[in-house]
Design a protein around this motif. Structure first.
Motif, PDB file in Angstrom:
ATOM      1  N   VAL A  10      -5.373   9.887  -5.374  1.00 22.86           N
ATOM      2  CA  VAL A  10      -5.200   8.758  -5.960  1.00 22.86           C
ATOM      3  C   VAL A  10      -3.979   7.950  -5.275  1.00 22.86           C
ATOM      4  N   MET A  11      -4.344   6.548  -5.277  1.00 21.07           N
ATOM      5  CA  MET A  11      -3.467   5.625  -4.687  1.00 21.07           C
ATOM      6  C   MET A  11      -3.201   4.498  -5.819  1.00 21.07           C
ATOM      7  N   TYR A  12      -1.901   4.085  -5.560  1.00 21.34           N
ATOM      8  CA  TYR A  12      -1.477   3.114  -6.503  1.00 21.34           C
ATOM      9  C   TYR A  12      -0.911   2.021  -5.482  1.00 21.34           C
ATOM     10  N   VAL A  53       5.460  -5.152  -0.863  1.00 24.55           N
ATOM     11  CA  VAL A  53       4.123  -4.342  -1.368  1.00 24.55           C
ATOM     12  C   VAL A  53       4.306  -2.803  -0.950  1.00 24.55           C
ATOM     13  N   TYR A  54       3.791  -2.017  -1.824  1.00 20.43           N
ATOM     14  CA  TYR A  54       3.871  -0.785  -1.493  1.00 20.43           C
ATOM     15  C   TYR A  54       2.725   0.066  -1.954  1.00 20.43           C
ATOM     16  N   ILE A  55       2.357   1.332  -1.108  1.00 23.66           N
ATOM     17  CA  ILE A  55       1.374   2.135  -1.808  1.00 23.66           C
ATOM     18  C   ILE A  55       2.070   3.495  -2.170  1.00 23.66           C
ATOM     19  N   LEU A  56       1.598   3.988  -3.224  1.00 22.31           N
ATOM     20  CA  LEU A  56       2.182   5.388  -3.448  1.00 22.31           C
ATOM     21  C   LEU A  56       0.885   6.294  -3.600  1.00 22.31           C
ATOM     22  N   THR A  57       1.236   7.577  -3.458  1.00 20.58           N
ATOM     23  CA  THR A  57      -0.224   8.602  -3.763  1.00 20.58           C
ATOM     24  C   THR A  57       0.488   9.613  -4.202  1.00 20.58           C
ATOM     25  N   ASN A  58      -0.392  10.666  -4.607  1.00 21.77           N
ATOM     26  CA  ASN A  58       0.054  11.883  -5.008  1.00 21.77           C
ATOM     27  C   ASN A  58      -0.227  13.107  -3.850  1.00 21.77           C
ATOM     28  N   PHE A 112      -0.251   5.491 -15.781  1.00 22.38           N
ATOM     29  CA  PHE A 112      -1.017   5.843 -14.702  1.00 22.38           C
ATOM     30  C   PHE A 112      -0.283   7.041 -13.670  1.00 22.38           C
ATOM     31  N   THR A 113       0.740   6.278 -13.098  1.00 25.35           N
ATOM     32  CA  THR A 113       1.615   7.086 -12.077  1.00 25.35           C
ATOM     33  C   THR A 113       1.987   8.481 -12.640  1.00 25.35           C
TER      34      THR A 113
END
Length: 105
Positions: free
Chosen positions: A17-19, A7-12, A41-42
């Motif tokens: 923005v969080m994914y 499970v991971y979280i990406l941001t810019n 989206f990403t």
């Protein structure tokens, strides 16, 4: 060797923005996000910085956790990231295969 699910979280870069996602191959998935087209989206929001990840043995657990995090308010997601990664560093730069700090799940 049991499969590992992430499970991971990406941001810019501006962190506005969080994914939240789930995958069984973190390295490939991050590469896919980084090569994403502008219609995704990403790709549209340039969400390519891996700031959080936790691993699970069973896919059901990983999916449940992903849904749980997705349901949280933004402030709670921020707290989760900051507890594990206070500087919001790009964890992918430190190779997810070797970095023990990613193994928090």
């Amino acid at each position: 060797e049991m499969p590992t699910y992430w499970v991971y979280i990406l941001t810019n870069t501006s962190r506005n923005v969080m994914y939240v996602g789930v995958t069984n191959n973190l390295e490939n998935r991050i590469a896919q996000h980084r090569e994403a087209s502008r219609d995704s989206f990403t790709g549209r929001y340039n969400v390519t910085t891996l700031v959080y990840a936790e691993d699970y043995q069973y896919v059901e657990d990983a999916i449940a956790r992903e849904k749980q995090i997705k349901g949280w308010r933004r402030s709670k997601k921020n707290e989760l990231v900051e507890a594990a990664n206070p500087t919001w560093a790009d964890l992918f730069e430190v190779s997810p295969n070797k970095d023990p700090s990613l193994r928090s799940g």
